[in-house]
Write a protein that holds these residues in place. Structure first.
Motif, PDB file in Angstrom:
ATOM      1  N   THR A  99     -11.306  43.998 -21.691  1.00 59.94           N
ATOM      2  CA  THR A  99     -10.608  43.051 -22.563  1.00 59.94           C
ATOM      3  C   THR A  99     -11.624  42.399 -23.496  1.00 59.94           C
ATOM      4  OG1 THR A  99      -8.739  42.641 -21.085  1.00 59.94           O
ATOM      5  CG2 THR A  99      -9.402  40.820 -22.503  1.00 59.94           C
ATOM      6  N   THR A 100     -11.211  42.024 -24.699  1.00 60.80           N
ATOM      7  CA  THR A 100     -12.111  41.376 -25.643  1.00 60.80           C
ATOM      8  C   THR A 100     -11.609  39.983 -25.991  1.00 60.80           C
ATOM      9  OG1 THR A 100     -10.960  42.316 -27.570  1.00 60.80           O
ATOM     10  CG2 THR A 100     -12.788  43.586 -26.666  1.00 60.80           C
ATOM     11  N   MET A 101     -12.577  39.100 -26.282  1.00 62.41           N
ATOM     12  CA  MET A 101     -12.253  37.746 -26.730  1.00 62.41           C
ATOM     13  C   MET A 101     -13.207  37.395 -27.866  1.00 62.41           C
ATOM     14  SD  MET A 101     -12.008  34.166 -24.543  1.00 62.41           S
ATOM     15  CE  MET A 101     -10.683  34.784 -23.495  1.00 62.41           C
ATOM     16  N   ARG A 102     -12.646  37.033 -29.032  1.00 66.26           N
ATOM     17  CA  ARG A 102     -13.463  36.745 -30.205  1.00 66.26           C
ATOM     18  C   ARG A 102     -13.006  35.454 -30.872  1.00 66.26           C
ATOM     19  NH1 ARG A 102     -12.225  41.822 -33.638  1.00 66.26           N
ATOM     20  NH2 ARG A 102     -10.386  41.883 -32.298  1.00 66.26           N
ATOM     21  N   ARG A 103     -13.994  34.691 -31.363  1.00 65.96           N
ATOM     22  CA  ARG A 103     -13.732  33.422 -32.042  1.00 65.96           C
ATOM     23  C   ARG A 103     -12.677  32.623 -31.266  1.00 65.96           C
ATOM     24  NH1 ARG A 103     -13.524  36.680 -36.523  1.00 65.96           N
ATOM     25  NH2 ARG A 103     -11.252  36.371 -36.625  1.00 65.96           N
ATOM     26  N   SER A 104     -12.986  32.334 -30.012  1.00 60.99           N
ATOM     27  CA  SER A 104     -12.029  31.651 -29.154  1.00 60.99           C
ATOM     28  C   SER A 104     -12.705  30.514 -28.398  1.00 60.99           C
ATOM     29  CB  SER A 104     -11.385  32.640 -28.166  1.00 60.99           C
ATOM     30  OG  SER A 104     -10.614  33.609 -28.861  1.00 60.99           O
ATOM     31  N   ARG A 105     -11.877  29.618 -27.881  1.00 60.03           N
ATOM     32  CA  ARG A 105     -12.371  28.457 -27.128  1.00 60.03           C
ATOM     33  C   ARG A 105     -11.505  28.292 -25.886  1.00 60.03           C
ATOM     34  NH1 ARG A 105     -14.500  22.864 -28.900  1.00 60.03           N
ATOM     35  NH2 ARG A 105     -14.018  21.536 -27.129  1.00 60.03           N
ATOM     36  N   VAL A 106     -12.180  28.101 -24.753  1.00 60.43           N
ATOM     37  CA  VAL A 106     -11.501  27.868 -23.483  1.00 60.43           C
ATOM     38  C   VAL A 106     -11.985  26.512 -22.977  1.00 60.43           C
ATOM     39  CG1 VAL A 106     -10.994  28.764 -21.181  1.00 60.43           C
ATOM     40  CG2 VAL A 106     -11.550  30.362 -23.032  1.00 60.43           C
ATOM     41  N   SER A 107     -11.127  25.508 -22.980  1.00 65.12           N
ATOM     42  CA  SER A 107     -11.568  24.159 -22.622  1.00 65.12           C
ATOM     43  C   SER A 107     -10.707  23.562 -21.512  1.00 65.12           C
ATOM     44  CB  SER A 107     -11.530  23.238 -23.852  1.00 65.12           C
ATOM     45  OG  SER A 107     -10.214  23.121 -24.361  1.00 65.12           O
ATOM     46  N   SER A 108     -11.377  22.808 -20.627  1.00 58.64           N
ATOM     47  CA  SER A 108     -10.711  22.066 -19.543  1.00 58.64           C
ATOM     48  C   SER A 108      -9.740  22.948 -18.767  1.00 58.64           C
ATOM     49  CB  SER A 108      -9.976  20.849 -20.118  1.00 58.64           C
ATOM     50  OG  SER A 108     -10.861  20.020 -20.842  1.00 58.64           O
ATOM     51  N   SER A 109     -10.115  24.198 -18.573  1.00 59.32           N
ATOM     52  CA  SER A 109      -9.229  25.152 -17.911  1.00 59.32           C
ATOM     53  C   SER A 109      -9.796  25.574 -16.562  1.00 59.32           C
ATOM     54  CB  SER A 109      -9.015  26.379 -18.802  1.00 59.32           C
ATOM     55  OG  SER A 109      -8.332  26.020 -19.995  1.00 59.32           O
ATOM     56  N   ARG A 110      -8.936  26.160 -15.746  1.00 57.34           N
ATOM     57  CA  ARG A 110      -9.337  26.612 -14.413  1.00 57.34           C
ATOM     58  C   ARG A 110      -9.498  28.120 -14.405  1.00 57.34           C
ATOM     59  NH1 ARG A 110      -5.936  26.345  -8.732  1.00 57.34           N
ATOM     60  NH2 ARG A 110      -7.678  26.832  -7.354  1.00 57.34           N
ATOM     61  N   LEU A 111     -10.698  28.570 -14.042  1.00 56.83           N
ATOM     62  CA  LEU A 111     -10.989  30.000 -13.984  1.00 56.83           C
ATOM     63  C   LEU A 111     -11.446  30.415 -12.586  1.00 56.83           C
ATOM     64  CD1 LEU A 111     -11.513  29.085 -17.088  1.00 56.83           C
ATOM     65  CD2 LEU A 111     -12.750  31.224 -17.252  1.00 56.83           C
ATOM     66  N   THR A 112     -11.109  29.651 -11.585  1.00 57.81           N
ATOM     67  CA  THR A 112     -11.543  29.947 -10.222  1.00 57.81           C
ATOM     68  C   THR A 112     -11.108  31.352  -9.806  1.00 57.81           C
ATOM     69  OG1 THR A 112     -11.431  27.622  -9.566  1.00 57.81           O
ATOM     70  CG2 THR A 112     -11.362  29.261  -7.805  1.00 57.81           C
TER      71      THR A 112
END
Length: 227
Positions: A99-112
């Motif tokens: 999977t690809t992720m570009r020009r993105s922001r992940v904030s205050s999220s849960r990735l456990t």
């Protein structure tokens, strides 16, 4: 004129390129905008929507904002996130591959427990996330920053971390075995008990952070440190 350069004049580290979101976003609703195979979601706002436990082969998100949206347990293959903002989202135990992720922001999220295997990240900011047990094995990162994240026992085995910045992150017992580390920067991070310390060649670590590496490195080299 003095040739010395003040701190304020020194070149600051480059931030990841910000997501380019449209001024107007269509409101996503279920079931019309559920997560399905071979579908593109463009210029949409997902708020409080549960997309957990889905199994999707291909899905593209372009110019979307996702707030309080759940992907827990969802499986993604060959998904693409471009110009996307995740805020307070639950991505725990999500499994993404190629999977690809570009020009993105992940904030205050849960990735456990989230796994990103053989994925590619370019110009991505992870900010204030809970990401313990997250896995990034065999993934590549370009222009990516992890800031104020809790990442204990994260797995970066065989990842390409060249130029990545970790700022104020808890990386206790994180795994970096066989990772490419040239130019990776660690500032005000907790590095106690990390794995793969002998693969830190080329990394840049602040002096106060290096104290946490001392016992790990000594153990890897068979050195006993006495008090």
């Amino acid at each position: 004129m003095s040739s010395s350069i003040s701190r304020s004049q020194q070149k600051q580290p480059k931030e990841p390129a910000a997501p380019k979101l449209p001024t107007s976003l269509a409101v996503a609703r279920l079931p019309a905008h559920d997560l399905e195979d071979d579908r593109t979601y463009r210029s949409m706002a997902f708020t409080g929507i549960d997309l957990s436990d889905r199994d999707v082969e291909i899905a593209d998100f372009e110019g979307c904002r996702l707030v309080d949206t759940g992907f827990a347990g969802t499986r993604l293959r060959r998904a693409d996130f471009v110009d996307v903002e995740f805020e307070r989202c639950d991505l725990s135990t999500m499994a993404a591959r190629t999977t690809t992720m570009r020009r993105s922001r992940v904030s205050s999220s849960r990735l456990t427990g989230t796994t990103w295997t053989e994925c590619a990240f370019r110009d991505v900011l992870f900010d204030g996330c809970r990401a313990d047990l997250v896995g990034f094995r065999f993934s590549t990162f370009t222009g990516t920053v992890f800031r104020d994240c809790s990442m204990s026992e994260a797995n970066f085995q065989n990842a390409d971390l060249r130029g990545v910045r970790f700022e104020r992150c808890d990386l206790t017992r994180a795994q970096f075995s066989q990772a490419q580390m040239d130019g990776a920067r660690f500032a005000d991070c907790t590095l106690a008990g990390i794995g793969g310390v002998t693969d830190f060649k080329g990394a840049i670590v602040r002096s106060q952070d290096a104290q946490g590496l001392l016992y790990v490195l000594a153990g890897a080299l068979g050195i006993t440190i006495e008090q």
